[in-house]
Design a protein around this motif. Sequence first.
Motif, PDB file in Angstrom:
ATOM      1  N   PHE A 223     -17.590  26.596  -9.431  1.00  0.00           N
ATOM      2  CA  PHE A 223     -17.115  26.369 -11.082  1.00  0.00           C
ATOM      3  C   PHE A 223     -15.545  26.967 -11.010  1.00  0.00           C
ATOM      4  O   PHE A 223     -14.820  26.760 -11.953  1.00  0.00           O
ATOM      5  CB  PHE A 223     -17.912  27.436 -11.930  1.00  0.00           C
ATOM      6  CG  PHE A 223     -17.701  27.394 -13.329  1.00  0.00           C
ATOM      7  CD1 PHE A 223     -18.104  26.135 -13.896  1.00  0.00           C
ATOM      8  CD2 PHE A 223     -16.841  28.340 -13.948  1.00  0.00           C
ATOM      9  CE1 PHE A 223     -17.769  26.254 -15.371  1.00  0.00           C
ATOM     10  CE2 PHE A 223     -16.469  28.098 -15.286  1.00  0.00           C
ATOM     11  CZ  PHE A 223     -17.016  27.502 -16.168  1.00  0.00           C
ATOM     12  N   ASN A 224     -15.381  27.485  -9.972  1.00  0.00           N
ATOM     13  CA  ASN A 224     -13.935  28.110  -9.904  1.00  0.00           C
ATOM     14  C   ASN A 224     -12.843  27.037  -9.446  1.00  0.00           C
ATOM     15  O   ASN A 224     -12.597  26.542  -8.252  1.00  0.00           O
ATOM     16  CB  ASN A 224     -13.868  29.218  -9.101  1.00  0.00           C
ATOM     17  CG  ASN A 224     -12.451  30.107  -8.995  1.00  0.00           C
ATOM     18  OD1 ASN A 224     -11.539  29.655  -9.433  1.00  0.00           O
ATOM     19  ND2 ASN A 224     -12.461  31.352  -8.531  1.00  0.00           N
ATOM     20  N   ASP A 225     -11.906  26.605 -10.575  1.00  0.00           N
ATOM     21  CA  ASP A 225     -11.199  25.679 -10.055  1.00  0.00           C
ATOM     22  C   ASP A 225      -9.768  26.037  -9.297  1.00  0.00           C
ATOM     23  O   ASP A 225      -8.760  25.177  -9.232  1.00  0.00           O
ATOM     24  CB  ASP A 225     -10.567  24.860 -11.443  1.00  0.00           C
ATOM     25  CG  ASP A 225      -9.932  25.782 -12.465  1.00  0.00           C
ATOM     26  OD1 ASP A 225      -9.755  27.099 -12.225  1.00  0.00           O
ATOM     27  OD2 ASP A 225      -9.598  25.415 -13.619  1.00  0.00           O
ATOM     28  N   THR A 226      -9.754  27.287  -9.018  1.00  0.00           N
ATOM     29  CA  THR A 226      -8.658  27.951  -8.258  1.00  0.00           C
ATOM     30  C   THR A 226      -8.839  27.858  -6.785  1.00  0.00           C
ATOM     31  O   THR A 226      -8.229  28.533  -5.803  1.00  0.00           O
ATOM     32  CB  THR A 226      -8.192  29.151  -8.831  1.00  0.00           C
ATOM     33  OG1 THR A 226      -9.074  30.244  -8.633  1.00  0.00           O
ATOM     34  CG2 THR A 226      -7.909  29.154 -10.279  1.00  0.00           C
ATOM     35  N   TYR A 230     -14.194  24.049  -5.572  1.00  0.00           N
ATOM     36  CA  TYR A 230     -14.209  23.523  -6.783  1.00  0.00           C
ATOM     37  C   TYR A 230     -14.919  22.245  -6.832  1.00  0.00           C
ATOM     38  O   TYR A 230     -14.475  21.214  -5.945  1.00  0.00           O
ATOM     39  CB  TYR A 230     -13.089  23.542  -7.654  1.00  0.00           C
ATOM     40  CG  TYR A 230     -12.967  22.957  -8.973  1.00  0.00           C
ATOM     41  CD1 TYR A 230     -13.803  23.497  -9.961  1.00  0.00           C
ATOM     42  CD2 TYR A 230     -12.144  22.003  -9.228  1.00  0.00           C
ATOM     43  CE1 TYR A 230     -13.739  22.942 -11.194  1.00  0.00           C
ATOM     44  CE2 TYR A 230     -12.060  21.312 -10.440  1.00  0.00           C
ATOM     45  CZ  TYR A 230     -13.010  21.478 -11.434  1.00  0.00           C
ATOM     46  OH  TYR A 230     -12.895  21.380 -12.701  1.00  0.00           O
ATOM     47  N   HIS A 231     -15.952  21.854  -7.839  1.00  0.00           N
ATOM     48  CA  HIS A 231     -16.666  20.449  -7.753  1.00  0.00           C
ATOM     49  C   HIS A 231     -16.434  20.360  -9.093  1.00  0.00           C
ATOM     50  O   HIS A 231     -17.337  20.730 -10.149  1.00  0.00           O
ATOM     51  CB  HIS A 231     -18.029  20.921  -7.206  1.00  0.00           C
ATOM     52  CG  HIS A 231     -18.708  19.276  -6.957  1.00  0.00           C
ATOM     53  ND1 HIS A 231     -19.330  18.423  -7.863  1.00  0.00           N
ATOM     54  CD2 HIS A 231     -18.779  18.691  -5.975  1.00  0.00           C
ATOM     55  CE1 HIS A 231     -20.037  17.746  -7.641  1.00  0.00           C
ATOM     56  NE2 HIS A 231     -19.683  17.498  -6.208  1.00  0.00           N
ATOM     57  N   ALA A 232     -15.823  19.424  -9.754  1.00  0.00           N
ATOM     58  CA  ALA A 232     -15.166  19.243 -10.986  1.00  0.00           C
ATOM     59  C   ALA A 232     -16.482  18.705 -11.685  1.00  0.00           C
ATOM     60  O   ALA A 232     -16.565  19.099 -12.907  1.00  0.00           O
ATOM     61  CB  ALA A 232     -14.030  18.309 -11.326  1.00  0.00           C
ATOM     62  N   GLU A 233     -17.346  17.742 -11.281  1.00  0.00           N
ATOM     63  CA  GLU A 233     -18.364  17.118 -11.905  1.00  0.00           C
ATOM     64  C   GLU A 233     -19.449  18.331 -12.337  1.00  0.00           C
ATOM     65  O   GLU A 233     -20.064  18.481 -13.416  1.00  0.00           O
ATOM     66  CB  GLU A 233     -19.214  16.070 -11.174  1.00  0.00           C
ATOM     67  CG  GLU A 233     -20.131  15.341 -11.984  1.00  0.00           C
ATOM     68  CD  GLU A 233     -20.945  14.154 -11.185  1.00  0.00           C
ATOM     69  OE1 GLU A 233     -21.591  13.739 -11.684  1.00  0.00           O
ATOM     70  OE2 GLU A 233     -20.207  13.978 -10.076  1.00  0.00           O
ATOM     71  N   SER A 234     -19.705  18.899 -11.335  1.00  0.00           N
ATOM     72  CA  SER A 234     -20.768  20.086 -11.491  1.00  0.00           C
ATOM     73  C   SER A 234     -20.247  21.464 -12.480  1.00  0.00           C
ATOM     74  O   SER A 234     -21.020  21.778 -13.389  1.00  0.00           O
ATOM     75  CB  SER A 234     -21.185  20.742 -10.204  1.00  0.00           C
ATOM     76  OG  SER A 234     -21.808  19.798  -8.925  1.00  0.00           O
ATOM     77  N   ALA A 235     -18.912  21.632 -12.274  1.00  0.00           N
ATOM     78  CA  ALA A 235     -18.500  22.519 -13.103  1.00  0.00           C
ATOM     79  C   ALA A 235     -18.610  22.234 -14.632  1.00  0.00           C
ATOM     80  O   ALA A 235     -18.708  23.042 -15.346  1.00  0.00           O
ATOM     81  CB  ALA A 235     -16.894  22.860 -12.510  1.00  0.00           C
ATOM     82  N   ALA A 236     -18.164  20.831 -15.101  1.00  0.00           N
ATOM     83  CA  ALA A 236     -18.242  20.398 -16.300  1.00  0.00           C
ATOM     84  C   ALA A 236     -19.577  20.435 -16.836  1.00  0.00           C
ATOM     85  O   ALA A 236     -19.520  20.801 -17.992  1.00  0.00           O
ATOM     86  CB  ALA A 236     -17.638  19.053 -16.283  1.00  0.00           C
ATOM     87  N   LEU A 237     -20.692  19.994 -16.040  1.00  0.00           N
ATOM     88  CA  LEU A 237     -21.842  19.907 -16.462  1.00  0.00           C
ATOM     89  C   LEU A 237     -22.257  21.418 -16.823  1.00  0.00           C
ATOM     90  O   LEU A 237     -22.790  21.569 -17.716  1.00  0.00           O
ATOM     91  CB  LEU A 237     -22.661  19.393 -15.618  1.00  0.00           C
ATOM     92  CG  LEU A 237     -24.166  19.120 -15.767  1.00  0.00           C
ATOM     93  CD1 LEU A 237     -24.412  18.446 -17.189  1.00  0.00           C
ATOM     94  CD2 LEU A 237     -24.853  18.336 -14.718  1.00  0.00           C
TER      95      LEU A 237
END
Length: 251
Positions: A223-226, A230-237
């Motif tokens: 979830f950590n975009d820094t 970071y896994h954008a698809e999983s983080a957004a969901l």
Amino acid sequence: MNGYLAEPEEKGPYPALLVVHEIFGLDDHPKDVARRFAAQGYVALAPNLFTGPIAETMTPANVQLAMRALAGAPSDLRSNPAKFREFAESQPPERRPVLEALAQVTDPVTQDGFARDLIACREFLQSLPSVNPQRIGAVGFCFGGAVVGRYATVDPTLTAGVIFYGQNPPLDRVPQIRAQLLGQYAGEDPGITQTVPQLAEAMERAGRSFRYQVYPGARHAFFNDTRPNYHAESAALAWNRVIEFFRSTLG
């Protein structure tokens, strides 16, 4: 103890959230998450649980150094405080301070202390005129996820909690939990994720509410975009699920 407070622009009262940082301390990530929650209509406090010498030692650069040292260490090291300290003492002098600090902050006794610190943070939130004192939740990441799990066992006023890839709270304390819990875990994080069914079973036996999702292909700290994982698809969901959860439990 210091922290970072983010509030919605309009006058409240609003539900409130504690946002508990990763092992890197109160860096930019939990502050950004707090602002994102404020934009969704929550007063969000990201406390820095590391104080004094620990805060001075547990810098992101030092923690990265410790993580590299731990890469080849036994997998059960962090769950065995005595073994962890022995490992720290065996390392080169430049690594010892941060490894000793890491051993301290991941020790179950210390984490129980952090959980009690969150009670004081919750009381601070409840004192704010912008906060509805009956609607308090918490979310934590990695180290912070483990602390939120323990916090749920010691604060019966907590309404809802979210654990992002954090170690389980002590299963014998599960009956003390009153909050509804949501878990978000990485598919490529076996040391954490493979233990989650044990928590789910304990929560079910105790008649407590716990739902969780596992994100295939995602690694720890997705979830950590820094961070590199970071896994954008999983983080957004995961974000959408967390907001839906807090909407249903806190409003």
